[in-house]
Scaffold this motif. Structure first.
Motif, short mmCIF file in Angstrom:
data_model
loop_
_atom_site.label_atom_id
_atom_site.label_comp_id
_atom_site.label_asym_id
_atom_site.label_seq_id
_atom_site.Cartn_x
_atom_site.Cartn_y
_atom_site.Cartn_z
N MET A 1 0.84 -1.16 0.00
CA MET A 1 0.00 0.00 0.00
C MET A 1 0.89 1.24 0.00
N THR A 2 0.53 2.22 -0.76
CA THR A 2 1.27 3.46 -0.81
C THR A 2 0.88 4.35 0.36
N GLN A 3 1.85 4.99 0.95
CA GLN A 3 1.61 5.90 2.06
C GLN A 3 1.87 7.32 1.57
N VAL A 4 0.93 8.22 1.85
CA VAL A 4 1.05 9.62 1.45
C VAL A 4 1.12 10.47 2.71
N ILE A 5 2.13 11.31 2.80
CA ILE A 5 2.24 12.22 3.94
C ILE A 5 1.36 13.43 3.67
N VAL A 6 0.48 13.73 4.60
CA VAL A 6 -0.50 14.80 4.45
C VAL A 6 0.00 16.04 5.18
N ASN A 7 0.17 17.13 4.42
CA ASN A 7 0.58 18.39 5.04
C ASN A 7 -0.68 19.10 5.58
#
Length: 79
Positions: A1-7
């Motif tokens: 699963m891809t992880q996206v860092i949320v600003n």
């Protein structure tokens, strides 16, 4: 699963991470959906619960038989 860092800016656009959001590209084409963790777990549990009835689960738990794993591996040519 891809992880996206949320600003913080994106986090604000995600309704405080409390409700579903649809991701679209510049032309309005849907790319995917965001579900908060709690809602995702709720939907996942509802789906899992719908796969089998209580009666089916009870019958499966009462079933006997089968083969030991070692025997299955042997029949597959593994040791």
């Amino acid at each position: 699963m891809t992880q996206v860092i949320v600003n913080p800016e994106l986090r604000a656009k995600l309704n405080g991470l409390s409700e579903e959001a649809v991701f679209v590209d510049e032309s309005g084409q849907s790319l995917g959906h965001f579900l908060p963790s709690g809602k995702y777990r709720e939907l996942l549990n509802l789906w899992v619960d719908s796969l089998f009835t209580e009666e089916e689960l009870r019958k499966a738990a009462e079933e006997t038989g089968g083969r030991p794993l070692a025997e299955i591996w042997k029949s597959l040519g593994r040791t």
